[in-house]
Every structure is written in structure tokens, then in C-alpha cells.
Design a protein around this motif. Structure first.
Motif, PDB file in Angstrom:
ATOM      1  N   GLU A 242      32.045  59.856  47.115  1.00 21.38           N
ATOM      2  CA  GLU A 242      33.439  59.947  46.607  1.00 21.38           C
ATOM      3  C   GLU A 242      34.303  59.238  47.666  1.00 21.38           C
ATOM      4  O   GLU A 242      35.082  58.546  47.377  1.00 21.38           O
ATOM      5  CB  GLU A 242      34.085  61.311  46.198  1.00 21.38           C
ATOM      6  N   TRP A 243      34.080  59.592  49.028  1.00 22.82           N
ATOM      7  CA  TRP A 243      35.123  59.351  50.224  1.00 22.82           C
ATOM      8  C   TRP A 243      34.836  57.849  50.250  1.00 22.82           C
ATOM      9  O   TRP A 243      35.546  57.036  50.784  1.00 22.82           O
ATOM     10  CB  TRP A 243      34.904  60.224  51.291  1.00 22.82           C
ATOM     11  N   GLU A 244      33.499  57.569  50.124  1.00 24.85           N
ATOM     12  CA  GLU A 244      33.076  56.057  50.582  1.00 24.85           C
ATOM     13  C   GLU A 244      33.533  55.236  49.621  1.00 24.85           C
ATOM     14  O   GLU A 244      33.776  54.062  49.976  1.00 24.85           O
ATOM     15  CB  GLU A 244      31.462  56.057  50.647  1.00 24.85           C
ATOM     16  N   LYS A 245      33.688  55.734  48.346  1.00 27.58           N
ATOM     17  CA  LYS A 245      34.369  54.855  47.140  1.00 27.58           C
ATOM     18  C   LYS A 245      35.439  54.624  47.409  1.00 27.58           C
ATOM     19  O   LYS A 245      36.326  53.474  47.179  1.00 27.58           O
ATOM     20  CB  LYS A 245      33.846  55.342  45.957  1.00 27.58           C
ATOM     21  N   ILE A 246      36.498  55.558  47.846  1.00 27.80           N
ATOM     22  CA  ILE A 246      37.770  55.450  48.109  1.00 27.80           C
ATOM     23  C   ILE A 246      38.088  54.483  49.075  1.00 27.80           C
ATOM     24  O   ILE A 246      38.989  53.679  49.035  1.00 27.80           O
ATOM     25  CB  ILE A 246      38.541  56.892  48.355  1.00 27.80           C
ATOM     26  N   THR A 247      37.551  54.836  50.283  1.00 25.28           N
ATOM     27  CA  THR A 247      37.614  53.790  51.436  1.00 25.28           C
ATOM     28  C   THR A 247      37.493  52.436  51.366  1.00 25.28           C
ATOM     29  O   THR A 247      37.976  51.515  51.772  1.00 25.28           O
ATOM     30  CB  THR A 247      37.010  54.464  52.982  1.00 25.28           C
ATOM     31  N   LYS A 248      36.047  52.200  50.611  1.00 23.37           N
ATOM     32  CA  LYS A 248      35.662  50.948  50.284  1.00 23.37           C
ATOM     33  C   LYS A 248      36.799  50.078  49.336  1.00 23.37           C
ATOM     34  O   LYS A 248      37.190  49.113  49.424  1.00 23.37           O
ATOM     35  CB  LYS A 248      34.494  50.973  49.516  1.00 23.37           C
ATOM     36  N   THR A 249      37.428  50.905  48.500  1.00 26.05           N
ATOM     37  CA  THR A 249      38.459  50.524  47.381  1.00 26.05           C
ATOM     38  C   THR A 249      39.733  50.084  48.306  1.00 26.05           C
ATOM     39  O   THR A 249      40.312  49.167  47.868  1.00 26.05           O
ATOM     40  CB  THR A 249      38.733  51.545  46.087  1.00 26.05           C
ATOM     41  N   ILE A 250      40.138  50.986  49.227  1.00 28.54           N
ATOM     42  CA  ILE A 250      41.208  50.559  49.941  1.00 28.54           C
ATOM     43  C   ILE A 250      41.101  49.252  50.826  1.00 28.54           C
ATOM     44  O   ILE A 250      42.145  48.451  50.699  1.00 28.54           O
ATOM     45  CB  ILE A 250      41.610  51.780  50.726  1.00 28.54           C
ATOM     46  N   MET A 251      39.865  49.114  51.248  1.00 23.62           N
ATOM     47  CA  MET A 251      39.875  47.590  52.239  1.00 23.62           C
ATOM     48  C   MET A 251      39.579  46.584  51.056  1.00 23.62           C
ATOM     49  O   MET A 251      40.117  45.578  51.424  1.00 23.62           O
ATOM     50  CB  MET A 251      38.681  48.061  52.854  1.00 23.62           C
ATOM     51  N   GLU A 252      38.727  46.860  50.050  1.00 20.65           N
ATOM     52  CA  GLU A 252      38.627  45.845  49.081  1.00 20.65           C
ATOM     53  C   GLU A 252      39.862  45.318  48.444  1.00 20.65           C
ATOM     54  O   GLU A 252      40.201  44.047  48.146  1.00 20.65           O
ATOM     55  CB  GLU A 252      37.668  45.997  48.101  1.00 20.65           C
ATOM     56  N   THR A 253      40.856  45.738  47.963  1.00 28.82           N
ATOM     57  CA  THR A 253      42.128  46.000  47.300  1.00 28.82           C
ATOM     58  C   THR A 253      43.144  45.408  48.310  1.00 28.82           C
ATOM     59  O   THR A 253      44.392  45.193  47.803  1.00 28.82           O
ATOM     60  CB  THR A 253      42.631  46.965  46.731  1.00 28.82           C
ATOM     61  N   ASP A 254      43.058  45.449  49.501  1.00 30.89           N
ATOM     62  CA  ASP A 254      43.939  45.235  50.602  1.00 30.89           C
ATOM     63  C   ASP A 254      45.414  46.080  50.546  1.00 30.89           C
ATOM     64  O   ASP A 254      46.351  45.611  50.556  1.00 30.89           O
ATOM     65  CB  ASP A 254      44.351  43.487  50.568  1.00 30.89           C
ATOM     66  N   THR A 255      44.830  47.404  50.170  1.00 31.27           N
ATOM     67  CA  THR A 255      45.942  48.454  50.012  1.00 31.27           C
ATOM     68  C   THR A 255      46.274  48.974  51.517  1.00 31.27           C
ATOM     69  O   THR A 255      45.372  49.255  52.138  1.00 31.27           O
ATOM     70  CB  THR A 255      45.313  49.395  49.121  1.00 31.27           C
ATOM     71  N   LYS A 256      47.497  49.373  51.583  1.00 34.27           N
ATOM     72  CA  LYS A 256      47.934  49.777  52.620  1.00 34.27           C
ATOM     73  C   LYS A 256      48.114  51.542  52.324  1.00 34.27           C
ATOM     74  O   LYS A 256      48.725  51.756  50.921  1.00 34.27           O
ATOM     75  CB  LYS A 256      49.769  49.624  52.976  1.00 34.27           C
ATOM     76  N   ALA A 257      47.470  52.245  53.058  1.00 32.61           N
ATOM     77  CA  ALA A 257      47.473  53.823  52.532  1.00 32.61           C
ATOM     78  C   ALA A 257      47.338  54.673  53.868  1.00 32.61           C
ATOM     79  O   ALA A 257      47.242  54.346  55.072  1.00 32.61           O
ATOM     80  CB  ALA A 257      46.098  53.907  51.810  1.00 32.61           C
ATOM     81  N   VAL A 258      47.926  55.608  53.669  1.00 33.76           N
ATOM     82  CA  VAL A 258      48.006  56.973  54.746  1.00 33.76           C
ATOM     83  C   VAL A 258      47.125  57.899  53.978  1.00 33.76           C
ATOM     84  O   VAL A 258      47.476  58.419  52.876  1.00 33.76           O
ATOM     85  CB  VAL A 258      49.297  57.352  55.065  1.00 33.76           C
ATOM     86  N   ILE A 259      46.223  58.605  54.818  1.00 33.59           N
ATOM     87  CA  ILE A 259      45.454  59.635  54.290  1.00 33.59           C
ATOM     88  C   ILE A 259      45.546  61.154  55.465  1.00 33.59           C
ATOM     89  O   ILE A 259      45.574  60.722  56.395  1.00 33.59           O
ATOM     90  CB  ILE A 259      43.910  59.446  54.448  1.00 33.59           C
ATOM     91  N   VAL A 260      45.976  61.936  54.612  1.00 33.83           N
ATOM     92  CA  VAL A 260      46.135  63.300  55.453  1.00 33.83           C
ATOM     93  C   VAL A 260      45.012  64.250  55.488  1.00 33.83           C
ATOM     94  O   VAL A 260      44.695  64.389  54.206  1.00 33.83           O
ATOM     95  CB  VAL A 260      47.817  63.875  54.784  1.00 33.83           C
ATOM     96  N   THR A 261      44.679  64.975  56.498  1.00 34.73           N
ATOM     97  CA  THR A 261      43.638  65.730  56.590  1.00 34.73           C
ATOM     98  C   THR A 261      44.083  66.902  57.244  1.00 34.73           C
ATOM     99  O   THR A 261      44.795  66.901  58.172  1.00 34.73           O
ATOM    100  CB  THR A 261      42.381  65.125  57.063  1.00 34.73           C
ATOM    101  N   ASN A 262      43.223  67.978  57.170  1.00 33.88           N
ATOM    102  CA  ASN A 262      43.336  69.091  58.211  1.00 33.88           C
ATOM    103  C   ASN A 262      42.294  69.239  59.279  1.00 33.88           C
ATOM    104  O   ASN A 262      41.149  68.767  59.063  1.00 33.88           O
ATOM    105  CB  ASN A 262      43.385  70.308  57.577  1.00 33.88           C
ATOM    106  N   GLU A 263      42.794  69.346  60.590  1.00 35.13           N
ATOM    107  CA  GLU A 263      41.748  69.481  61.656  1.00 35.13           C
ATOM    108  C   GLU A 263      41.320  70.944  61.573  1.00 35.13           C
ATOM    109  O   GLU A 263      41.868  71.828  62.270  1.00 35.13           O
ATOM    110  CB  GLU A 263      42.414  69.185  62.951  1.00 35.13           C
TER     111      GLU A 263
END
Length: 197
Positions: A131-152
Motif C-alpha cells: 500500500e505504501w509503495e503504491k502511494i509513493t509511486k502515485t505521488i511521483m508519477e502524478t507530479d503531486t506535491k505532498a507532505v506525509i506525517v508520521t510518528n517516530e
């Protein structure tokens, strides 16, 4: 275009900082992954707090499934996306996959998972990474600006249960993957962002 990853501990200010990175964008889609599949009063209060804090002009899409498809469908509509957050999405996805396979309720999942073999656990890990690979691939392929938030998650307490410890390790691996693929990474401590990549 790649994305920016923002990480930090609980209540570190990472969400506020992430929102500030997109304050000059005309149209932003806020992907809120805290979809309530199970009643939880404490989580509901957190969701309401985040809803009140984000800019009223932003569009909010509440989902944790098929995020890549949503970005593909709407990438011409929005200038940027803010996905908040990785930890909750991965948690929701894990319990969704497990409850679907086991056809059981949330209370029994931990007991059943304790008896899973390493190979069976790897299957779920693979599905989540997919799922995460599909999301990151889509962001790059669609030339989308994105910010992703996570917890350390490595900075928090070690969970008491074997499922909790396995899941903490999984989240750490997901964070490493997302940081590796990101163009920029920020670590937020006590409300102060530090650029680490």
C-alpha cells in the motif's frame, strides 16, 4: 515530484508544522487516515481537535484505503496533499486486513495473532508495504506535491504485548522506507522542526 516526510513524537508539533509547509497553496486536500471503524472516545476527541485546527478552506478526505487511487483521480484538482498520519493509517490497515481474514472482532485479534508464524506475519507486512509503495509511486508519477506525517515510534515506550512489539518494528520499517524515498525529511521536537534530509 517527491514528497516531504515529517516525523516526531506524540504532541511534538509535527501536524502543525506540516500544515505550515502548505499554507501558501491555493487548494489542499487533507487526507485524514483516522477513520473510526471502532468506537473510541479518546481518538474521537483527537480527531475533532485536528479538524478544528486545520484551515477551513482545505478539503478533507477521510480514508485509509485506496489512497493511491484517490490521488490519481484528484491530482488535477488540488495543488497539494497532506496525509496525516502514517501510524494511524498503518494501524487501521493492519486491523482491517486481519479482521477480514479472520472474520473476527477486534478483541480476539491479538490472541489469534500471537499464534501466527513468522511467515504468516510477513504476509501482512508485505500487504502493508504494498500500500505504501503504491502511494509513493502515485505521488511521483502524478507530479503531486505532498507532505506525509508520521510518528517516530522508536522514541516511545516498548509495548508490553508481542503484537505491540511486532507492530512497533513494522512502523519503524515503514518510516525508514518513506524517509528513503522522500525528497525532504523533518524531525519535530518540542514544536521545533529540524531538517534531517
Amino acid at each position: 515530484m517527491s514528497y516531504t516526510l515529517v516525523t516526531g513524537g506524540a504532541k511534538s508539533g509535527k501536524s502543525s508544522f506540516s500544515e505550515s509547509l502548505l499554507k501558501n497553496e491555493a487548494s489542499v486536500c487533507y487526507i485524514a487516515t483516522s477513520v473510526m471503524e471502532y468506537p473510541d472516545e479518546e481518538m474521537n476527541a483527537r480527531i475533532q481537535h485536528h479538524q478544528m485546527a486545520r484551515p477551513a478552506a482545505w478539503y478533507t478526505e477521510e480514508r485509509f484505503l485506496a489512497i493511491d487511487e484517490w490521488i490519481k483521480e484528484t491530482s488535477q484538482k488540488y495543488d497539494a496533499y497532506l496525509l496525516d498520519c502514517v501510524t494511524i493509517m498503518t494501524t487501521n490497515l493492519f486491523f482491517h486486513l486481519l479482521s477480514k481474514e479472520l472474520d473476527t472482532d477486534l478483541e480476539r485479534i491479538e490472541t489469534v495473532f500471537d499464534h501466527y508464524t513468522a511467515k504468516e506475519r510477513q504476509k501482512f507486512e508485505g500487504q502493508i508495504f504494498s500500500e505504501w509503495e503504491k502511494i509513493t509511486k502515485t505521488i511521483m508519477e502524478t507530479d503531486t506535491k505532498a507532505v506525509i506525517v508520521t510518528n517516530e515510534v522508536g522514541s516511545g515506550i516498548v509495548p508490553m504485548t508481542s503484537l505491540g512489539r511486532w507492530f512497533q518494528d513494522l512502523l519503524g520499517k515503514v518510516n525508514q522506507y518513506l524517509a528513503k524515498e522522500a525528497e525532504q525529511v523533518y524531525f519535530v521536537v518540542c514544536g521545533i522542526p529540524q531538517k534531517i534530509k
